[in-house]
Enzyme design. Sequence first.
Site, PDB file in Angstrom:
ATOM      1  N   LYS A   1      14.142  17.794 -26.121  1.00  0.00           N
ATOM      2  CA  LYS A   1      12.871  17.102 -25.943  1.00  0.00           C
ATOM      3  C   LYS A   1      13.117  15.723 -25.338  1.00  0.00           C
ATOM      4  O   LYS A   1      14.240  15.228 -25.324  1.00  0.00           O
ATOM      5  CB  LYS A   1      12.154  16.978 -27.283  1.00  0.00           C
TER       6      LYS A   1
ATOM      7  N   ARG B   1       4.975  15.291 -43.014  1.00  0.00           N
ATOM      8  CA  ARG B   1       4.471  15.162 -41.657  1.00  0.00           C
ATOM      9  C   ARG B   1       3.759  16.472 -41.336  1.00  0.00           C
ATOM     10  O   ARG B   1       2.632  16.681 -41.767  1.00  0.00           O
ATOM     11  CB  ARG B   1       5.634  14.855 -40.702  1.00  0.00           C
TER      12      ARG B   1
ATOM     13  N   TYR C   1      11.951 -15.873 -13.539  1.00  0.00           N
ATOM     14  CA  TYR C   1      10.570 -16.236 -13.843  1.00  0.00           C
ATOM     15  C   TYR C   1      10.484 -17.063 -15.116  1.00  0.00           C
ATOM     16  O   TYR C   1      11.171 -16.789 -16.113  1.00  0.00           O
ATOM     17  CB  TYR C   1       9.726 -14.982 -14.053  1.00  0.00           C
TER      18      TYR C   1
ATOM     19  N   MET D   1      11.228  -7.104 -13.568  1.00  0.00           N
ATOM     20  CA  MET D   1      10.875  -5.691 -13.514  1.00  0.00           C
ATOM     21  C   MET D   1      11.990  -4.850 -12.879  1.00  0.00           C
ATOM     22  O   MET D   1      12.332  -3.788 -13.392  1.00  0.00           O
ATOM     23  CB  MET D   1       9.577  -5.495 -12.714  1.00  0.00           C
TER      24      MET D   1
END
Length: 828
Positions: free
Chosen positions: A496, A595, A723, A772
């Site tokens: 997964k 769960r 930045y 980024m």
Amino acid sequence: MMQRSGYSLQQFAEMIGGTIVGAASDVDIIHLVTDSRQFTPREGAVFFALKGERNDGHNYVKTLADAGMKNFVLSNPAVAAGIDGINVIRVDDTLAALQKAGAAHRARFDIPVTAITGSNGKTVVKEWLFQLLQKKQRVMRSPRSYNSQIGVPLSAWLLGERHEAAIFEAGISKPGEMEKLKEIITPDTGIFTNIGPAHAENFKDITSKVNEKLKLFTEVERLIYCRDHREIDSRIRAVFSGKETMLRSWSLIDSDADLHIALERGEENTSMHCTYGSRKFTAVLPFTDAASIENAGHCIMYLLEAGHSDSEIAEGISGLTPIAMRLEQLDGINGCTLLNDVYNSDLASLEIALDQLKLQRKNKTFIAIVSDLVQTGEPPETLYPRVAELIALKGADRFIGIGPDISSQQEAFKGIQAEFYPDTSAFLRDFKHGDYRSANILIKGARRFSFERITSILSEKTHETILEIDLERLRENLDFLRSRLNPDTKIMVMVKAFSYGSGAYEIARTLEFYGTSYLAVAYADEGISLREAGITMPIMVLNPEISTYDAMIRYRLEPQIFSFLTLEKFTQALFAREGDWPFPIHIKINTGMNRLGFDPNEMQELGSRLAANDAVKPVAVFTHLAGSDAEGFDPLTEKQVARFEAAVAELDKWIEKPYMKHVLNSQGVLRHPQYQFDMVRVGLALYGLSGNPEFRKHLKPVSRLITTVSQVRHVEAGEGVGYNPKNTLEHPTEVAVIPVGYADGIPRTLGNGKGHVMIRDTRVPFVGNICMDMSMVDVTGVGCREGDKVEVFGDRMDVYEMADNLNTIPYEVLTSISQRVKRIYLHQ
């Protein structure tokens, strides 16, 4: 493996100590086959039905016979009863018979043979010696890392009349193995590279491990080793005391060694100042790392002992090239898959690469791009007809030959869709993007042909940040987990979340190859993608959404059923598809995780509903442990297992047996193997991670995130970086910019010194905020240059450290790596 000269069936039976119990026809045995998955029909092939802890080659005899295999070596010939047209040789032990075949064939050749062992460096030393010797001799060397109980006899079988010398590497994982390899190789020269922690769990201590490896060299004329490894030095002196073996040592420290090497490191190379008796010379190695220096030291000592001149050695060492230790698999343009093997260039490695290409089911078209094979020493007029035969045999749909030699032999490729170019530039000038769609492409070329240019143009992603996934380590982790289980316990693997960031299809295909029983995905669309890519093994869906039930049935994806509603809705979905009845389902029981799952007090009602339901068939009942990784939760684990067993006992009154029961996840396998039942579910441990430091010693991280330095700049004190700089620099600083940022999965919280990367063997901190698409690190005093490699996490930068700095767990780090980051899969 390719081998031209053959043995009659009777000769071969005598070689391996076997008896012919079924003979359909006489045949010359030429090719040895041990893996049924890589078989292609060919004259003179014989299959050895090897038995492992979890698999038995005898189970595939009929399938192979149907596919065209005519010759078999079996310890249980009864499995071949009723199969017409085959030859069967019975032996007591098929692995021992394979080793006898290798030993008998090796004994035919009276040539110098070198054997290399040690914990690390075996393959590089072997390949470098091949590079250094091939101008003077036609040398056979083991393909890749064929150094095991199976790989060594297969390597020995490659010896042919054209060879003038041979180099083998030999590896062991437990006591009793090396003597068998020694009987096959029978070396006259030995090289002991070093000793390390690999497979340490199978040896009493480091001394016993060294002693076992030294059994390879009991009859060599000469043994080469580095005296700086004190444990190796002391054991060699003790074991060989009074024997005729010449011990030839070299050292970076001890001037009394036969060869003393003083180092002078530069930015891109290392001057190795050698003193060998009265001889003094300098060899400039085009590498600076410690491992390469040690490997080169072994090579220099070997060349000195072999009679090479100082100038020959210096010239050879300066020309050494990097060794690709693994085949690289990566995504290509237009849905292609690339298998990149741009450093090895000989017939044996070509066959290995073609076999690996065949295993990729993602695409149905196979293209091989191959350069001149410059490492064979064989004339073009005899070599390339053999290449053409191999290409046809392995079923390549299209062949592209690049180089003057292969182009001169175009006639040999009649009947194959083939095209030829004199060099790489000519190919690139003719390249058309649309000619490569949904194909598996092998790119295999000698280094001088610069095939990396072809890899670049065919690659889907050119981002310099790469996540390497080592599929050999995945296999080793799987083997370790299996070692903690009973032989008949099945394994379900979690793939997964893009296989924890590693790539679902590639991991699934590897697991299918290595015989795991089940895959598990989180959602149906993950399973559908695997089915469409050609994965056929059973797949369980952990979170099946009601809207996806119809698609799950069509793609044979088995749902986790955790409530009466999910059972009812899935049954309704099956009403319109009666031909799929009974459909396999997995029943989830809640025993304390609280769960998903049926509660234990619902077993009677669940059992009665299942007994009346012809549309479904429970193939497994399972639960999920809440705290299997921590000793403090052991009482809860025991309580959950007791609840599970009670719930299963109630279900047994209602539902048809047999069905599988499973409880353990990765940490459960490691800490509670007594609760393994019929199957276990493994996830993070398979990828080399565990919260338990003791088990972490036995697991190897599969993933490594690397990038390169884009630019280095000098920034004065008082300036900021990036930045919104929170702080200004206190002193003049060398800042390196690397092309990895939070869009790649590196959180901003690692900025401003909270996280580190590795550059030039040095940990360096992030400086400023992470952007980024890039970030900055402080490389003051490191000597960093543009293009330098950067490890974000991997062998040297622990992903656990990154997780700790982020106040999270490694799961989150791995699954956060963006899919825009190029994945490269490394094969053995």
